[in-house]
Design a protein around this motif. Structure first.
Motif, PDB file in Angstrom:
ATOM      1  N   ILE A 173      -6.483   1.114 -14.581  1.00 47.68           N
ATOM      2  CA  ILE A 173      -5.440   0.316 -13.913  1.00 47.68           C
ATOM      3  C   ILE A 173      -5.321   0.732 -12.453  1.00 47.68           C
ATOM      4  O   ILE A 173      -5.212  -0.106 -11.554  1.00 47.68           O
ATOM      5  CB  ILE A 173      -4.083   0.466 -14.633  1.00 47.68           C
ATOM      6  N   VAL A 174      -5.345   2.054 -12.213  1.00 45.16           N
ATOM      7  CA  VAL A 174      -5.252   2.578 -10.853  1.00 45.16           C
ATOM      8  C   VAL A 174      -6.423   2.077 -10.015  1.00 45.16           C
ATOM      9  O   VAL A 174      -6.244   1.626  -8.871  1.00 45.16           O
ATOM     10  CB  VAL A 174      -5.228   4.121 -10.856  1.00 45.16           C
ATOM     11  N   LEU A 197      -9.704   5.610  -1.393  1.00 45.15           N
ATOM     12  CA  LEU A 197      -9.107   6.664  -2.209  1.00 45.15           C
ATOM     13  C   LEU A 197      -9.901   6.919  -3.487  1.00 45.15           C
ATOM     14  O   LEU A 197      -9.679   7.920  -4.166  1.00 45.15           O
ATOM     15  CB  LEU A 197      -7.663   6.304  -2.574  1.00 45.15           C
ATOM     16  N   LEU A 198     -10.821   6.006  -3.817  1.00 44.14           N
ATOM     17  CA  LEU A 198     -11.638   6.158  -5.020  1.00 44.14           C
ATOM     18  C   LEU A 198     -12.910   6.962  -4.759  1.00 44.14           C
ATOM     19  O   LEU A 198     -13.652   7.272  -5.688  1.00 44.14           O
ATOM     20  CB  LEU A 198     -12.018   4.773  -5.575  1.00 44.14           C
ATOM     21  N   GLN A 245      -8.242  -1.375  -5.565  1.00 43.65           N
ATOM     22  CA  GLN A 245      -9.167  -2.374  -5.036  1.00 43.65           C
ATOM     23  C   GLN A 245      -8.420  -3.614  -4.549  1.00 43.65           C
ATOM     24  O   GLN A 245      -8.737  -4.180  -3.503  1.00 43.65           O
ATOM     25  CB  GLN A 245     -10.197  -2.750  -6.105  1.00 43.65           C
ATOM     26  N   GLN A 246      -7.417  -4.027  -5.303  1.00 43.21           N
ATOM     27  CA  GLN A 246      -6.610  -5.180  -4.911  1.00 43.21           C
ATOM     28  C   GLN A 246      -5.889  -4.938  -3.585  1.00 43.21           C
ATOM     29  O   GLN A 246      -5.749  -5.853  -2.768  1.00 43.21           O
ATOM     30  CB  GLN A 246      -5.579  -5.499  -6.002  1.00 43.21           C
ATOM     31  N   GLN A 257       0.836  -1.205   0.000  1.00 44.58           N
ATOM     32  CA  GLN A 257       0.000   0.000   0.000  1.00 44.58           C
ATOM     33  C   GLN A 257       0.871   1.256   0.000  1.00 44.58           C
ATOM     34  O   GLN A 257       0.632   2.189  -0.771  1.00 44.58           O
ATOM     35  CB  GLN A 257      -0.913  -0.001   1.234  1.00 44.58           C
ATOM     36  N   GLU A 258       1.891   1.262   0.858  1.00 42.00           N
ATOM     37  CA  GLU A 258       2.783   2.422   0.956  1.00 42.00           C
ATOM     38  C   GLU A 258       3.522   2.655  -0.357  1.00 42.00           C
ATOM     39  O   GLU A 258       3.648   3.793  -0.823  1.00 42.00           O
ATOM     40  CB  GLU A 258       3.784   2.212   2.096  1.00 42.00           C
ATOM     41  N   GLN A 259       4.007   1.572  -0.968  1.00 44.25           N
ATOM     42  CA  GLN A 259       4.727   1.691  -2.236  1.00 44.25           C
ATOM     43  C   GLN A 259       3.819   2.228  -3.336  1.00 44.25           C
ATOM     44  O   GLN A 259       4.245   3.037  -4.167  1.00 44.25           O
ATOM     45  CB  GLN A 259       5.295   0.329  -2.645  1.00 44.25           C
ATOM     46  N   TYR A 260       2.545   1.800  -3.322  1.00 45.65           N
ATOM     47  CA  TYR A 260       1.646   2.240  -4.395  1.00 45.65           C
ATOM     48  C   TYR A 260       1.220   3.695  -4.219  1.00 45.65           C
ATOM     49  O   TYR A 260       1.063   4.415  -5.204  1.00 45.65           O
ATOM     50  CB  TYR A 260       0.414   1.336  -4.485  1.00 45.65           C
TER      51      TYR A 260
END
Length: 258
Positions: free
Chosen positions: A49-50, A62-63, A55-56, A32-35
């Motif tokens: 894609i985002v 955030l959506l 969701q994954q 999560q932090e990396q993304y």
């Protein structure tokens, strides 16, 4: 004896399951932090894609199109340079604070071990959540780590596509701090005109100039960003310069250049 053995075996299984779940949660948190770091640093994001990736990673919050977001940059400064502070303790403490706050996420750039960023979702721009979070961060770090904090509060943004702008604005606010070991909070809002001076069109032109190795076009666009207008404010210039550095960093990463 048989019952005791069965109970012991069952407890061992439960302990192993707990350990596996903890490792899975830790791995998810790292991803999560990396993304989130990817979201604020990359210049071209593919919406579908985002959405799928968020969701994954269980970041559906955030959506939410109705939620606004604000970035907070936190740096620690030591009293004595000879005392090496464990940056890991600082990061772990900040993670615990983020967990306590609903709709709050932590991330950091590995290159800057004494700095972390908070991403906080807000119900409205007038929310007092930011003030409460900043106070909690300062009090906890002072109490447990005995160091000063410099905190930069960024602009409130309303969409995923503006996350990079919000992130840079928090870095800009932090950069206005005074030198030395004294706790400071800088909430220096950048005006909309200054924020959006670096338009998507200019960004695309700079990217294309780099990718096609067109030095002439690159220089022209660089001049239009940093030297074209003599009436730039310091805020506008600094913001544009930071935005440009992020763009260059994304290009270097894209082509695996150190």
């Amino acid at each position: 004896r048989k019952i005791r053995q069965e109970i012991k075996l069952e407890k061992n299984k439960e302990a192993e399951l707990i350990r596996i779940n903890q490792l899975a949660n830790l791995h998810l948190q790292e991803m999560q932090e990396q993304y989130i770091l990817y979201l604020v640093k990359e210049e071209r994001l593919q919406p579908y894609i985002v959405k799928e990736r968020l969701q994954q990673l269980k970041l559906e919050e955030l959506l939410n199109v109705n939620a606004k977001a604000q970035f907070i940059t936190v740096e620690i400064r030591e009293y004595d340079d000879s005392i090496k502070l464990e940056e890991l303790s600082f990061q772990m403490l900040c993670r615990e604070i983020a967990k306590e706050q609903e709709g709050t996420y932590l991330f950091n750039d590995p290159s800057y071990t004494k700095m972390v960023q908070f991403l906080q979702l807000l119900d409205s721009e007038t929310s007092t959540r930011t003030t409460q979070l900043v106070e909690r961060i300062q009090q906890s770090i002072t109490k447990y780590l005995k160091v000063d904090t410099v905190i930069g509060i960024g602009n409130v943004v309303s969409d995923l596509t503006e996350y990079r702008t919000g992130f840079i604005s928090s870095l800009f606010a932090w950069s206005q701090s005074q030198l030395g070991t004294r706790s400071q909070v800088i909430d220096q809002t950048i005006t909309r005109e200054e924020v959006f001076f670096f338009s998507p069109d200019i960004e695309k032109k700079v990217t294309n100039a780099i990718e096609y190795a067109d030095m002439h076009s690159f220089k022209e666009n660089l001049h239009s960003i940093l030297g074209g207008k003599k009436n730039h404010s310091v805020s506008s210039f600094s913001f544009s310069a930071n935005h440009l550095l992020f763009l260059l960093g994304s290009q270097a990463k894209k082509y695996d250049i150190e």
